[in-house]
Design an enzyme around this catalytic site. Structure first.
Site, PDB file in Angstrom:
ATOM      1  N   CYS A 224       1.743  -4.706   2.854  1.00  0.00           N
ATOM      2  CA  CYS A 224       0.404  -5.269   3.030  1.00  0.00           C
ATOM      3  C   CYS A 224      -0.465  -4.482   2.056  1.00  0.00           C
ATOM      4  O   CYS A 224      -0.099  -4.333   0.899  1.00  0.00           O
ATOM      5  CB  CYS A 224      -0.060  -5.186   4.485  1.00  0.00           C
ATOM      6  N   ALA A 226      -1.808  -1.097   2.848  1.00  0.00           N
ATOM      7  CA  ALA A 226      -1.337   0.282   2.993  1.00  0.00           C
ATOM      8  C   ALA A 226       0.154   0.354   3.295  1.00  0.00           C
ATOM      9  O   ALA A 226       0.769   1.406   3.153  1.00  0.00           O
ATOM     10  CB  ALA A 226      -2.119   0.979   4.110  1.00  0.00           C
ATOM     11  N   ARG A 230       0.094  -4.252   9.172  1.00  0.00           N
ATOM     12  CA  ARG A 230       0.747  -5.556   9.239  1.00  0.00           C
ATOM     13  C   ARG A 230       2.239  -5.437   8.950  1.00  0.00           C
ATOM     14  O   ARG A 230       3.060  -6.116   9.570  1.00  0.00           O
ATOM     15  CB  ARG A 230       0.071  -6.519   8.261  1.00  0.00           C
ATOM     16  N   GLN A 271      -1.521  -0.248  13.083  1.00  0.00           N
ATOM     17  CA  GLN A 271      -2.765   0.496  12.901  1.00  0.00           C
ATOM     18  C   GLN A 271      -3.784   0.321  14.014  1.00  0.00           C
ATOM     19  O   GLN A 271      -4.738   1.096  14.076  1.00  0.00           O
ATOM     20  CB  GLN A 271      -3.418   0.082  11.572  1.00  0.00           C
TER      21      GLN A 271
END
Length: 436
Positions: A224, A226, A230, A271
């Site tokens: 994604c 970072a 996701r 996250q």
């Protein structure tokens, strides 16, 4: 019969506990990283800092992908042994790391790249455009002379929720070429979740049908922006569904422990609390579709998800979970804790249980793999029991704090008039003393 994972989901949802549960997992993952001394020295070295998109997302040294000539890239090999899965989770390429990204794809012999973000999100660039497209105003071939690779687009298909491209990667020195599938899922907001588990599961089934996630090919590249939020959600759901397929049992998945194991390979996977909640939803829905279809092929499951997604073209957003806990709601009764569990005949003790299994030579001859599976089942039961009790304790603390807060507000409402009256009386006396 309701499975353990559904009980966990309902319990967390009922008491708005996703935030505290997610924070617990973050804290436990941080502690295990400290205990095991997981280092990120290579990522933080001065020479490699400009190759990291985010300063707080670094690959661990023990699991980072090592390219030839000791080239650094912000990418981690995440291995889920229980599911026989390997993934490479990486950040969205920067302009200075695009050639290294394609070098990794080539050297790891990956069959697919799974891109879960858009190039620009909320007005910010989240990923450099590292791939060619068939658009008229765009280049259909990219050359990376420093790694001797060319990438061209063979065909491109625009679908409702994702774009599928077939890219041809060619090595200019050896003349060898390979096709790589590029999946770009475009309906997943940054720090958010897809609107519908069914649509996401349909996408996952499409990726799985390509064979790109199988053990006989190189690990799929999943990214994604970072490479943790996701991307971590995608891998957690996929691995969990593989385990359910292998065991034909929803109770064989321990989402919390599976995520903690994956976090040993790459920090920060998943996250937000919403992404954790969505993972549970997708695993539950996908698991039920797998079990209800028995030994169904991926085509049947994909058709099933397709029918579900068509019914959910405009699904409602997840319910709000920011309201206060109701004070008159009592948690569901919990099963007995592990000490009570050990008092039963079947589970008096893990060792006694194994001895009992081994004593029946005619019907229960255990091979080492089966014995290890039984041990694992026992440990999962005990861990779930301890975690349920831990969650219950946390919910009780939250309710206690709420009651204390409400009690204090009530007291304050009584004390306010008294305080005001006392203040006025003292002020009047002072004025009387001053003027008379």
């Amino acid at each position: 019969m309701v499975s353990e994972i559904e009980n966990e989901f309902n319990n967390y949802d009922q008491y708005n506990a996703w935030g505290p549960i997610y924070q617990e997992i973050k804290n436990e993952a941080a502690m295990q990283a400290m205990d095991e001394e997981l280092s990120t020295a290579e990522a933080r070295s001065a020479v490699n800092r400009n190759k990291n998109r985010y300063r707080d997302v670094s690959p661990y040294d023990h699991s980072r992908v090592k390219l030839s000539n000791n080239v650094y890239i912000n990418a981690s090999l995440v291995e889920v042994k229980e599911a026989n899965r390997k993934y490479i989770l990486t950040q969205g390429p920067l302009e200075v790391t695009v050639s290294h990204f394609w070098q990794m794809v080539w050297e790891q012999e990956s069959k697919a790249i799974i891109m879960l973000n858009k190039l620009i999100e909320n007005g910010a660039r989240k990923c450099y455009k590292y791939y060619p497209t068939s658009a008229e105003d765009d280049e259909d071939e990219m050359e990376f002379d420093d790694v001797a690779l060319n990438v061209s687009v063979v065909r491109e298909k625009q679908l409702d929720y994702y774009v599928e491209r077939i890219l041809l990667v060619s090595h200019t020195e050896t003349g060898e070429s390979r096709e790589v599938i590029h999946y770009n899922y475009t309906h997943w907001p940054d720090f958010g979740v897809p609107q519908s588990p069914s649509v996401f599961l349909k996408f996952l089934m499409t990726v799985r049908q390509s064979g790109a996630l199988e053990a006989n090919v190189g690990p799929a590249i999943v990214h994604c922006s970072a490479g943790i939020g996701r991307s971590g959600t995608f891998c957690l759901v996929d691995s969990s569904l593989v385990i359910i397929e292998k065991t034909h049992d929803m109770n064989s998945v321990d989402v919390r422990n599976l995520l903690l194991e994956m976090r040993k390979c790459r920090m920060g996977l998943i996250q937000t609390a919403d992404q954790l909640r969505f993972s549970y939803l997708a695993i539950i829905e996908g698991g039920h579709s797998i079990l209800s279809n028995g030994n169904a092929t991926l085509d049947i499951l994909s058709d099933y998800m397709d029918s579900r997604s068509k019914k959910e073209d405009t699904p409602p957003p997840p319910p709000e979970r920011t309201t206060s806990l109701p004070t008159d709601r009592q948690p569901p009764p919990l099963p007995p804790r592990s000490p009570d569990l050990k008092k039963t005949k079947e589970w008096e003790d893990e060792e006694d249980y194994e001895n009992q299994r081994n004593s029946s030579k005619d019907t229960d001859q255990l091979i080492p793999e089966k014995k290890e599976e039984d041990n694992s089942t026992f440990r999962r039961k005990v861990q779930r029991e301890e975690r349920r009790q831990k969650t219950q304790d946390q919910i009780d603390r939250m309710k206690k704090k709420q009651r204390e807060s409400e009690l204090w507000r009530n007291r304050r409402s009584y004390l306010a008039p008294i305080a005001i009256g006392t203040t006025l009386l003292i002020g009047g006396l002072l004025l009387y003393y001053y003027y008379f």
